[in-house]
Design a protein around this motif. Structure first.
Motif, mmCIF file in Angstrom:
data_model
loop_
_atom_site.group_PDB
_atom_site.id
_atom_site.type_symbol
_atom_site.label_atom_id
_atom_site.label_comp_id
_atom_site.label_asym_id
_atom_site.label_seq_id
_atom_site.Cartn_x
_atom_site.Cartn_y
_atom_site.Cartn_z
ATOM 1 N N ILE A 61 1.025 -1.113 0.158
ATOM 2 C CA ILE A 61 0.142 -0.141 0.189
ATOM 3 C C ILE A 61 0.895 0.784 -0.184
ATOM 4 N N LYS A 62 0.597 1.386 -0.841
ATOM 5 C CA LYS A 62 1.691 3.407 -0.863
ATOM 6 C C LYS A 62 0.129 4.902 -1.205
ATOM 7 N N ALA A 63 0.897 5.410 0.083
ATOM 8 C CA ALA A 63 -0.285 6.725 -0.156
ATOM 9 C C ALA A 63 0.757 7.963 -0.407
ATOM 10 N N ILE A 64 -0.245 8.762 -0.300
ATOM 11 C CA ILE A 64 0.180 10.071 -0.894
ATOM 12 C C ILE A 64 -0.571 11.358 0.111
ATOM 13 N N PHE B 294 -2.481 3.334 -3.694
ATOM 14 C CA PHE B 294 -2.153 2.940 -4.779
ATOM 15 C C PHE B 294 -2.428 1.477 -4.093
ATOM 16 N N VAL B 295 -2.925 -0.148 -4.015
ATOM 17 C CA VAL B 295 -2.470 -0.860 -3.847
ATOM 18 C C VAL B 295 -2.302 -1.855 -4.622
ATOM 19 N N SER B 296 -1.105 -2.786 -4.893
ATOM 20 C CA SER B 296 -0.570 -3.269 -5.485
ATOM 21 C C SER B 296 -0.019 -4.483 -4.959
ATOM 22 N N THR B 297 0.033 -6.406 -5.864
ATOM 23 C CA THR B 297 0.567 -7.621 -5.798
ATOM 24 C C THR B 297 2.237 -7.199 -4.862
ATOM 25 N N VAL C 292 -4.835 -5.354 4.225
ATOM 26 C CA VAL C 292 -4.937 -4.133 3.359
ATOM 27 C C VAL C 292 -6.537 -2.821 3.490
ATOM 28 N N GLU C 293 -7.964 -3.821 3.742
ATOM 29 C CA GLU C 293 -8.732 -3.210 3.838
ATOM 30 C C GLU C 293 -8.458 -1.883 4.815
ATOM 31 N N LYS C 294 -8.219 -2.582 6.363
ATOM 32 C CA LYS C 294 -8.069 -2.157 7.991
ATOM 33 C C LYS C 294 -6.984 -0.752 7.579
ATOM 34 N N VAL C 295 -5.573 -0.856 6.809
ATOM 35 C CA VAL C 295 -5.229 0.219 5.962
ATOM 36 C C VAL C 295 -5.765 0.355 5.733
ATOM 37 N N VAL C 296 -6.297 1.047 4.919
ATOM 38 C CA VAL C 296 -6.409 1.686 3.690
ATOM 39 C C VAL C 296 -7.547 2.494 4.326
ATOM 40 N N SER C 297 -8.583 2.150 5.046
ATOM 41 C CA SER C 297 -9.570 2.095 5.628
ATOM 42 C C SER C 297 -9.080 4.037 6.772
ATOM 43 N N VAL C 298 -7.771 3.165 7.416
ATOM 44 C CA VAL C 298 -7.410 4.437 8.077
ATOM 45 C C VAL C 298 -6.642 5.332 8.159
#
Length: 113
Positions: A4-7, A93-96, A71-77
């Motif tokens: 998970i990459k977040a800007i 961004f979420v990638s494998t 994934v969903e927990k981290v993205v949600s936070v």
């Protein structure tokens, strides 16, 4: 495994990282200072900088590698705590991730997270 990459905005770093830190089992977060521009080309951004005639906006990039069940927990936070409702809030961004190798122990895969 997923990366998970977040800007996000620099002003949201403390809030987001505190909430990520509270997630049980989160293996860690990498934080980088970055600069860039989005669709608006940083034209109306109040925090823009000009580098060799190009307008850029400072942002923070967070990187996290987790098992798929987190994934969903981290993205949600990140979504909840990085949100201001104005243009420039950022992207996630979420990638494998195919493989991970821990340099110190030579462990691979999930054991290396």
């Amino acid at each position: 495994m997923k990366e998970i990459k977040a800007i996000i905005r620099p002003a949201k770093l403390l809030e987001v990282t505190e909430e990520l830190h509270a997630i049980d089992g989160l293996p860690g977060v990498t934080v980088s200072e970055i600069k860039g521009f989005g669709k608006s080309r940083a034209q109306n951004a109040q925090d823009k900088i000009v580098y060799e005639m190009v307008e850029l906006v400072p942002r923070i990039q967070l990187e996290v590698v987790v098992d798929e069940d987190m994934v969903e927990k981290v993205v949600s936070v990140i979504r909840k705590h990085a949100h201001t409702g104005t243009a420039g809030d950022g992207k996630i961004f979420v990638s494998t991730v195919d493989d991970i190798i821990k340099i110190r122990t030579n462990e691979r895969g999930r054991a290396a997270i």
